[in-house]
Design a protein around this motif. Structure first.
Motif, PDB file in Angstrom:
ATOM      1  N   ALA A 109       0.825  -1.212   0.000  1.00 38.14           N
ATOM      2  CA  ALA A 109       0.000   0.000   0.000  1.00 38.14           C
ATOM      3  C   ALA A 109       0.857   1.258   0.000  1.00 38.14           C
ATOM      4  CB  ALA A 109      -0.937   0.001   1.204  1.00 38.14           C
ATOM      5  N   MET A 110       1.963   1.237   0.730  1.00 37.27           N
ATOM      6  CA  MET A 110       2.890   2.372   0.726  1.00 37.27           C
ATOM      7  C   MET A 110       3.348   2.697  -0.694  1.00 37.27           C
ATOM      8  SD  MET A 110       5.484   1.777   3.935  1.00 37.27           S
ATOM      9  CE  MET A 110       5.078   2.217   5.614  1.00 37.27           C
ATOM     10  N   GLY A 111       3.620   1.661  -1.477  1.00 35.81           N
ATOM     11  CA  GLY A 111       4.091   1.878  -2.848  1.00 35.81           C
ATOM     12  C   GLY A 111       3.092   2.598  -3.720  1.00 35.81           C
ATOM     13  N   TYR A 112       1.799   2.463  -3.405  1.00 30.47           N
ATOM     14  CA  TYR A 112       0.758   3.179  -4.148  1.00 30.47           C
ATOM     15  C   TYR A 112       0.458   4.545  -3.543  1.00 30.47           C
ATOM     16  CZ  TYR A 112      -0.204  -1.496  -6.062  1.00 30.47           C
ATOM     17  OH  TYR A 112      -0.109  -2.736  -6.648  1.00 30.47           O
ATOM     18  N   GLU A 113       1.142   4.904  -2.450  1.00 32.26           N
ATOM     19  CA  GLU A 113       0.856   6.119  -1.675  1.00 32.26           C
ATOM     20  C   GLU A 113      -0.603   6.151  -1.238  1.00 32.26           C
ATOM     21  OE1 GLU A 113       2.223   9.884  -3.081  1.00 32.26           O
ATOM     22  OE2 GLU A 113       4.265   9.188  -3.424  1.00 32.26           O
ATOM     23  N   ALA A 114      -1.131   4.981  -0.872  1.00 32.88           N
ATOM     24  CA  ALA A 114      -2.532   4.854  -0.503  1.00 32.88           C
ATOM     25  C   ALA A 114      -2.747   5.122   0.988  1.00 32.88           C
ATOM     26  CB  ALA A 114      -3.029   3.453  -0.846  1.00 32.88           C
ATOM     27  N   ASN A 163       4.915   9.128   9.251  1.00 28.76           N
ATOM     28  CA  ASN A 163       4.801   9.491   7.836  1.00 28.76           C
ATOM     29  C   ASN A 163       3.896   8.540   7.060  1.00 28.76           C
ATOM     30  OD1 ASN A 163       6.487   7.257   7.945  1.00 28.76           O
ATOM     31  ND2 ASN A 163       7.773   7.943   6.239  1.00 28.76           N
ATOM     32  N   TYR A 164       3.150   7.685   7.797  1.00 26.38           N
ATOM     33  CA  TYR A 164       2.297   6.711   7.119  1.00 26.38           C
ATOM     34  C   TYR A 164       0.836   7.002   7.394  1.00 26.38           C
ATOM     35  CZ  TYR A 164       0.528   2.412   5.234  1.00 26.38           C
ATOM     36  OH  TYR A 164      -0.163   1.514   4.467  1.00 26.38           O
ATOM     37  N   ASP A 221     -18.568   7.808   4.223  1.00 25.29           N
ATOM     38  CA  ASP A 221     -18.752   9.122   4.861  1.00 25.29           C
ATOM     39  C   ASP A 221     -17.818   9.264   6.062  1.00 25.29           C
ATOM     40  OD1 ASP A 221     -20.644   9.849   3.034  1.00 25.29           O
ATOM     41  OD2 ASP A 221     -22.379   9.486   4.341  1.00 25.29           O
ATOM     42  N   GLY A 222     -17.732   8.222   6.862  1.00 24.81           N
ATOM     43  CA  GLY A 222     -16.845   8.263   8.017  1.00 24.81           C
ATOM     44  C   GLY A 222     -15.381   8.308   7.631  1.00 24.81           C
ATOM     45  N   LEU A 223     -15.031   7.682   6.512  1.00 26.40           N
ATOM     46  CA  LEU A 223     -13.652   7.733   6.020  1.00 26.40           C
ATOM     47  C   LEU A 223     -13.222   9.171   5.760  1.00 26.40           C
ATOM     48  CD1 LEU A 223     -11.041   6.534   4.646  1.00 26.40           C
ATOM     49  CD2 LEU A 223     -12.384   6.530   2.527  1.00 26.40           C
ATOM     50  N   PHE A 224     -14.049   9.933   5.047  1.00 30.55           N
ATOM     51  CA  PHE A 224     -13.699  11.326   4.754  1.00 30.55           C
ATOM     52  C   PHE A 224     -13.567  12.143   6.043  1.00 30.55           C
ATOM     53  CE2 PHE A 224     -15.426  10.361   0.453  1.00 30.55           C
ATOM     54  CZ  PHE A 224     -14.339  10.795  -0.291  1.00 30.55           C
ATOM     55  N   LYS A 225     -14.426  11.883   7.011  1.00 34.85           N
ATOM     56  CA  LYS A 225     -14.325  12.590   8.290  1.00 34.85           C
ATOM     57  C   LYS A 225     -13.029  12.232   9.004  1.00 34.85           C
ATOM     58  CE  LYS A 225     -19.356  12.739   8.932  1.00 34.85           C
ATOM     59  NZ  LYS A 225     -20.512  12.219   9.717  1.00 34.85           N
ATOM     60  N   ALA A 226     -12.666  10.967   8.955  1.00 28.89           N
ATOM     61  CA  ALA A 226     -11.447  10.531   9.634  1.00 28.89           C
ATOM     62  C   ALA A 226     -10.207  11.135   8.996  1.00 28.89           C
ATOM     63  CB  ALA A 226     -11.367   9.002   9.613  1.00 28.89           C
ATOM     64  N   VAL A 227     -10.163  11.152   7.672  1.00 26.30           N
ATOM     65  CA  VAL A 227      -9.001  11.703   6.968  1.00 26.30           C
ATOM     66  C   VAL A 227      -8.843  13.187   7.302  1.00 26.30           C
ATOM     67  CG1 VAL A 227      -8.047  12.263   4.698  1.00 26.30           C
ATOM     68  CG2 VAL A 227      -9.039  10.003   5.112  1.00 26.30           C
ATOM     69  N   GLY A 245      -5.781  14.895   9.567  1.00 23.49           N
ATOM     70  CA  GLY A 245      -4.932  15.855   8.880  1.00 23.49           C
ATOM     71  C   GLY A 245      -4.140  15.282   7.721  1.00 23.49           C
ATOM     72  N   TYR A 246      -4.636  14.204   7.116  1.00 27.44           N
ATOM     73  CA  TYR A 246      -3.928  13.597   5.996  1.00 27.44           C
ATOM     74  C   TYR A 246      -4.114  14.415   4.720  1.00 27.44           C
ATOM     75  CZ  TYR A 246      -3.595   9.347   8.892  1.00 27.44           C
ATOM     76  OH  TYR A 246      -3.327   8.445   9.888  1.00 27.44           O
ATOM     77  N   ASP A 247      -3.096  14.412   3.899  1.00 27.21           N
ATOM     78  CA  ASP A 247      -3.108  15.136   2.625  1.00 27.21           C
ATOM     79  C   ASP A 247      -3.567  14.184   1.526  1.00 27.21           C
ATOM     80  OD1 ASP A 247      -2.674  16.692   0.416  1.00 27.21           O
ATOM     81  OD2 ASP A 247      -0.523  16.963   0.748  1.00 27.21           O
ATOM     82  N   TRP A 248      -4.648  14.532   0.823  1.00 26.38           N
ATOM     83  CA  TRP A 248      -5.160  13.686  -0.255  1.00 26.38           C
ATOM     84  C   TRP A 248      -4.275  13.741  -1.496  1.00 26.38           C
ATOM     85  CZ3 TRP A 248      -8.465   9.846  -0.019  1.00 26.38           C
ATOM     86  CH2 TRP A 248      -9.483   9.831   0.941  1.00 26.38           C
TER      87      TRP A 248
END
Length: 412
Positions: free
Chosen positions: A154-159, A179-180, A217-223, A227-230
């Motif tokens: 997953a790291m390799g996809y920057e997911a 950083n993950y 919906d909860g995923l977007f709230k969690a991100v 403070g994750y950068d999309w």
């Protein structure tokens, strides 16, 4: 207007200058294309009475090069297909999904751009589905626990990695690195949980462990809360080199493979693919591989359709049993053998991943040229190298062969 198909043999010396670049991303040189690659662009032809020799497509049009926005869309880094700019230029999510009989059917898998399948304890497989287009889904799942080799892929996809549970001795330190990006349910070993992204869904007759889902919906709230950068990193490297629009990577000199068994037809092996005997069947009419498992079609509960992809990859990795619980380890860095199936053909080659955790494995043919994938979804099967002799493919079930790949791993 009449249309005809032209077969064009690539000349590698003309291809060195090609480059693959993202919108606003660092440009990445594109390796030379293999001489045996044949592409089938469709071009229009004038009526017979005024017909003239059609102009051959230029070399630079045969693979996706610099991506540009057209009417709000851009070609996906994960599928090569035209997708809205907003979706194609944000980080995907990588979701852990069980793949055993008591969990079936899964919900939302047909929307994944990439499905990564690998063995886990109990000698079954688990899936990690990589989604870029998931906004229209209410949920994805059921969702299951993490293993470190899935995290590294997953790291390799920057997911943004989504899971419910973990093999704590091998995952805790890795998944909690600053950083993950991970969205994880609250369990022991997760330092910054995101319970707002998960919920139980009523599934009468199912064990509780197969009722947990990732809620979009909860995923977007969690991100947002975390403070994750999309946005992709500026040094983002796309995982695959795709054929351009109206071009088919045909590989006419390669062996035909219409039926593909990652664990063999009988399923009598302990390499992870023996329990439910999965296989892929290629259909020439739509150039797709159809997934079967456990004696029938593998269906997505979301739309009641069979799972299909345009490309299948067997990525051979050295594996080990770690402890009495049968937790496994697989080497997903370094290099190893690979088989790429596309357009009904099989290309034998290698994979390499030497540029750190945040770059993906890349796939090369036997001459060292990066393999060109056809546009569409891709399914990657982690093949436990020591059980590689179980792999079979052929034009049909009566012509199955086992590839000549050594059981001793070539990489780390």
């Amino acid at each position: 207007m009449l249309r005809k198909t032209i077969k064009l043999l690539m000349i590698t010396s003309l291809c060195g200058a090609l480059c693959l670049a993202g919108c606003g991303k660092k440009e990445e040189p594109v390796p030379e294309l293999p001489e045996q690659l044949e592409v089938l662009p469709e071009v229009e032809e004038e009526p017979e009475e005024t017909a003239s020799e059609p102009e051959e497509p230029t070399t630079s049009s045969l693979v996706i090069e610099e991506r540009t926005v057209v009417n709000g869309e851009i070609q996906s880094y994960l599928t090569g297909e035209w997708t809205s700019e907003e979706i194609a230029t944000r980080r995907p999510i990588a979701v852990m999904i069980p793949n055993n009989r008591p969990a079936m059917p899964q919900y939302g898998l047909s929307k994944a751009a990439i499905i990564y399948e690998a063995p886990v304890e109990g000698r079954i497989t688990r899936l990690m589905a990589v989604f870029e287009d998931f906004d229209d889904l209410e949920r994805i799942g059921p969702i299951r626990s993490s293993r470190d080799y899935f995290v590294y892929v997953a790291m390799g996809y920057e997911a943004i990695y989504c899971n419910w549970g973990l093999a704590k001795p091998y995952v805790e330190e890795l998944i909690n690195r600053p950083n993950y990006y991970n969205v994880s349910a609250a369990v022991d070993g997760i330092h910054n949980p995101a319970d707002e992204a998960f919920a139980r869904v009523s599934r009468p007759g199912y064990a509780t462990e197969f009722t947990g889902y990732l809620m979009i919906d909860g995923l977007f709230k969690a991100v947002e809360r975390l403070g994750y950068d999309w946005n992709y990193d500026e040094n983002y490297v796309p995982p695959f080199l795709f054929a351009a629009d109206d071009v088919v990577a045909d590989y006419p000199d390669k062996d035909t493979a219409f039926i593909i068994y990652p664990g063999g037809k009988t399923g009598n092996n302990s390499g992870g693919y023996g329990a439910y005997n999965p296989y892929f069947e290629y259909h020439e009419d739509d150039r797709l591989y159809y997934r079967y498992q456990d004696g029938g079609k593998q269906i997505d509960e979301y739309n009641n359709e069979q799972l299909t992809v345009s490309n299948v990859v067997f990525q051979y990795c050295h594996g080990e049993k770690r402890d009495a619980k049968d937790y496994l380890a697989f080497g997903v860095h370094g290099e190893g053998d690979a088989l790429v199936f596309t357009n009904g053909k099989v290309i034998q080659g290698t994979w390499e991943r030497y540029d750190g955790d945040f770059t993906p494995a890349k796939f090369y043919d036997e001459e060292g040229n990066e393999i060109v994938f056809n546009q569409g979804k891709t399914w990657v099967c982690n093949i436990w190298q020591e059980y590689g002799e179980c792999v079979q493919y052929g034009e049909d079930d009566e012509s199955l062969v086992t590839p000549d790949i050594p059981s001793v791993p070539s990489g780390e």
